[in-house]
Design an enzyme around this catalytic site. Sequence first.
Site, mmCIF file in Angstrom:
data_model
loop_
_atom_site.group_PDB
_atom_site.id
_atom_site.type_symbol
_atom_site.label_atom_id
_atom_site.label_comp_id
_atom_site.label_asym_id
_atom_site.label_seq_id
_atom_site.Cartn_x
_atom_site.Cartn_y
_atom_site.Cartn_z
ATOM 1 N N ALA A 1 0.837 -1.204 0.000
ATOM 2 C CA ALA A 1 0.000 0.000 0.000
ATOM 3 C C ALA A 1 0.867 1.248 0.000
ATOM 4 O O ALA A 1 1.317 1.707 1.049
ATOM 5 C CB ALA A 1 -0.935 -0.020 1.214
ATOM 6 N N GLY B 1 -4.324 11.281 -2.866
ATOM 7 C CA GLY B 1 -3.643 12.499 -3.327
ATOM 8 C C GLY B 1 -2.255 12.286 -3.901
ATOM 9 O O GLY B 1 -1.620 13.250 -4.323
ATOM 10 N N ALA B 2 -1.737 11.073 -3.889
ATOM 11 C CA ALA B 2 -0.361 10.853 -4.350
ATOM 12 C C ALA B 2 -0.150 9.446 -4.881
ATOM 13 O O ALA B 2 -0.357 8.464 -4.162
ATOM 14 C CB ALA B 2 0.618 11.111 -3.213
ATOM 15 N N GLU C 1 9.199 -5.494 -9.276
ATOM 16 C CA GLU C 1 7.767 -5.277 -9.526
ATOM 17 C C GLU C 1 7.569 -4.974 -11.018
ATOM 18 O O GLU C 1 6.671 -5.500 -11.669
ATOM 19 C CB GLU C 1 7.271 -4.105 -8.665
ATOM 20 N N GLY D 1 -16.559 -7.542 -34.867
ATOM 21 C CA GLY D 1 -17.557 -7.395 -33.792
ATOM 22 C C GLY D 1 -17.350 -8.394 -32.672
ATOM 23 O O GLY D 1 -17.618 -8.103 -31.496
HETATM 24 C C1 LIG Z 1 -6.011 -1.719 -10.731
HETATM 25 C C2 LIG Z 1 -4.958 -0.972 -9.992
HETATM 26 C C3 LIG Z 1 -4.127 -1.652 -9.107
HETATM 27 C C4 LIG Z 1 -3.151 -0.953 -8.373
HETATM 28 N N1 LIG Z 1 -2.429 -1.612 -7.415
HETATM 29 C C5 LIG Z 1 -1.673 -0.881 -6.556
HETATM 30 C C6 LIG Z 1 -1.091 -1.502 -5.397
HETATM 31 O O1 LIG Z 1 -1.233 -2.707 -5.166
HETATM 32 N N2 LIG Z 1 -0.394 -0.727 -4.542
HETATM 33 C C7 LIG Z 1 -0.211 0.622 -4.739
HETATM 34 O O2 LIG Z 1 0.430 1.257 -3.923
HETATM 35 N N3 LIG Z 1 -0.739 1.238 -5.835
HETATM 36 C C8 LIG Z 1 -1.477 0.518 -6.724
HETATM 37 N N4 LIG Z 1 -2.052 1.142 -7.818
HETATM 38 C C9 LIG Z 1 -1.827 2.552 -8.013
HETATM 39 C C10 LIG Z 1 -0.973 2.915 -9.216
HETATM 40 O O3 LIG Z 1 0.356 2.483 -9.023
HETATM 41 C C11 LIG Z 1 -1.087 4.419 -9.449
HETATM 42 O O4 LIG Z 1 -2.413 4.666 -9.887
HETATM 43 C C12 LIG Z 1 -0.081 4.945 -10.443
HETATM 44 O O5 LIG Z 1 1.220 4.876 -9.910
HETATM 45 C C13 LIG Z 1 -0.366 6.397 -10.870
HETATM 46 O O6 LIG Z 1 -0.606 7.208 -9.775
HETATM 47 P P1 LIG Z 1 -1.911 8.172 -9.776
HETATM 48 O O7 LIG Z 1 -3.085 7.323 -10.061
HETATM 49 O O8 LIG Z 1 -1.905 8.966 -8.527
HETATM 50 O O9 LIG Z 1 -1.709 9.125 -11.014
HETATM 51 P P2 LIG Z 1 -0.908 10.517 -11.032
HETATM 52 O O10 LIG Z 1 0.384 10.379 -10.344
HETATM 53 O O11 LIG Z 1 -1.818 11.602 -10.566
HETATM 54 O O12 LIG Z 1 -0.637 10.699 -12.589
HETATM 55 C C14 LIG Z 1 -1.627 11.197 -13.496
HETATM 56 C C15 LIG Z 1 -0.987 11.347 -14.863
HETATM 57 O O13 LIG Z 1 0.102 12.290 -14.795
HETATM 58 C C16 LIG Z 1 1.276 11.696 -15.312
HETATM 59 N N5 LIG Z 1 2.455 12.175 -14.583
HETATM 60 C C17 LIG Z 1 2.607 12.311 -13.237
HETATM 61 N N6 LIG Z 1 3.851 12.743 -12.949
HETATM 62 C C18 LIG Z 1 4.502 12.869 -14.142
HETATM 63 C C19 LIG Z 1 5.817 13.269 -14.513
HETATM 64 N N7 LIG Z 1 6.752 13.603 -13.613
HETATM 65 N N8 LIG Z 1 6.121 13.295 -15.834
HETATM 66 C C20 LIG Z 1 5.208 12.937 -16.769
HETATM 67 N N9 LIG Z 1 3.957 12.540 -16.463
HETATM 68 C C21 LIG Z 1 3.611 12.516 -15.177
HETATM 69 C C22 LIG Z 1 1.106 10.204 -15.086
HETATM 70 O O14 LIG Z 1 1.941 9.452 -15.935
HETATM 71 C C23 LIG Z 1 -0.374 10.039 -15.388
HETATM 72 O O15 LIG Z 1 -0.562 9.929 -16.774
HETATM 73 C C24 LIG Z 1 -2.982 0.441 -8.582
HETATM 74 C C25 LIG Z 1 -3.800 1.110 -9.501
HETATM 75 C C26 LIG Z 1 -4.798 0.434 -10.167
HETATM 76 C C27 LIG Z 1 -5.714 1.218 -11.058
#
Ligand SMILES: Cc1cc2nc3c(=O)[nH]c(=O)nc-3n(C[C@H](O)[C@H](O)[C@H](O)COP(=O)(O)OP(=O)(O)OC[C@H]3O[C@@H](n4cnc5c(N)ncnc54)[C@H](O)[C@@H]3O)c2cc1C
Length: 384
Positions: free
Chosen positions: A131, A136-137, A245, A343
């Site tokens: 986790a 927010g992050a 990972e 389709g």
């Molecule tokens: C089905 C699923 C399973 C998951 N499993 C886990 C888990 O087990 N444990 C866990 O901790 N997390 C998990 N995640 C979370 C996942 O790792 C994050 O959603 C991912 O790292 C992106 O973070 P965010 O959603 O906050 O997007 P954001 O960080 O808000 O990013 C939004 C967009 O901005 C872009 N962006 C952000 N910073 C930059 C940059 N510096 N340069 C260019 N582009 C940028 C990103 O590439 C993205 O396109 C899971 C997510 C899903 C949907």
Amino acid sequence: MEHTVESDLFERDHLEFGRTVAEFVKRHVEPNLERWDRDRLIDRDTWRAAGKQGLLGLAVPEEYGGPGETDYRFRVAVQLEIGKAGAAALQSGFSTNDDIVLNYLLRHADHEQKQRWLPGFLTGDTIGAIAMTEPGAGSDLRGIETTAVPDGDDWVLNGSKTFITSGILADLVIVFAKTGERGFSLFVVEEGMAGFSRGRKLDKIGLHAQDTAELFFDNVRVPAGNLLGEVGAGLDYLKRSLPLERLGIAIAGQASAEAVLGWTLDYTRERTAFGRRIADFQVLAHQLAELRTAIEVSRSYLDRCVREWNKGTLSAADAAKAKFWATDLQGRVVDTAVQMHGGYGYMMEYPVAKAFVDARIQRIYGGTNEIMKEIVQKDLIGRP
Ligand SMILES: Cc1cc2nc3c(=O)[nH]c(=O)nc-3n(C[C@H](O)[C@H](O)[C@H](O)COP(=O)(O)OP(=O)(O)OC[C@H]3O[C@@H](n4cnc5c(N)ncnc54)[C@H](O)[C@@H]3O)c2cc1C
């Protein structure tokens, strides 16, 4: 028809192990795929059956009852066979356990913690989760708000996490938290700790069988014995473990791309239009040729990464390249494959449709592909 991609990665033992995995897939995975998607959950019996077959916790050392098999090629065999059945949610669940959670425990848990936690990773009785992400992050993990504050012999944990793979079933969750001026640390939160609760099972566009969830920590008293490694070393631990990972995600992507291209070759050689096999239209034939070539090239690079991992020399940048390359390719393959199925490609009863929706997350989790390119460019150019 089998459309095996050439690879010299495996030796006899890996091939034999692959056959055991294939048998497990036939008996325990294929008959349950649809039900898991409907239930939005993979039942624990599947994990235990995999444990019984010796497919889980391969890296658990002998002194904790495991085979101590650190040759990652056996994990690749598991991912490839499960990928052939299109069981992406199971791939990601097993990968979270074996490539991520177990890897952290092997590296950073002390002897007493290993005695407590490792046996369940072998039998399939323990489902683990990691986790890190919060509402927010995600990409910017330094921005997390979950805190752990020392209080007597305990740490008091407050905050919330989201998108956590295996979040509903997990018995053991490694939580990334802020420890004040001492930086970030990792804590093991276990099922039953007061103040630890799970939110709803999140409704996703794919990977329906995966129980992705929100987790809440409300004044959870985590005993000092559940701190993983050193206080303040959390970020460093993440950096050391994220390459595996990402390699795991890349291999799952490769496995899916290989399987989906195989199904598509079969389909396009059977389906006819305008009096011929659709594979005989040059547009399709060339696309198939391109994808097959890309898949073979990608496999060679991943094989190299696996060998590097085994030697302990896989760099963060090379793992990032593998992740974005293989998952971008997977995206291209599943999209083209749906198109070639016409389709029928849009019908969930066709495995290609399920592969299409399941694949989309691969470019997002484990660090988005944009973040992967940031890691590669920093290694190459050093732009801040
Ligand atoms: C089905 C699923 C399973 C998951 N499993 C886990 C888990 O087990 N444990 C866990 O901790 N997390 C998990 N995640 C979370 C996942 O790792 C994050 O959603 C991912 O790292 C992106 O973070 P965010 O959603 O906050 O997007 P954001 O960080 O808000 O990013 C939004 C967009 O901005 C872009 N962006 C952000 N910073 C930059 C940059 N510096 N340069 C260019 N582009 C940028 C990103 O590439 C993205 O396109 C899971 C997510 C899903 C949907």
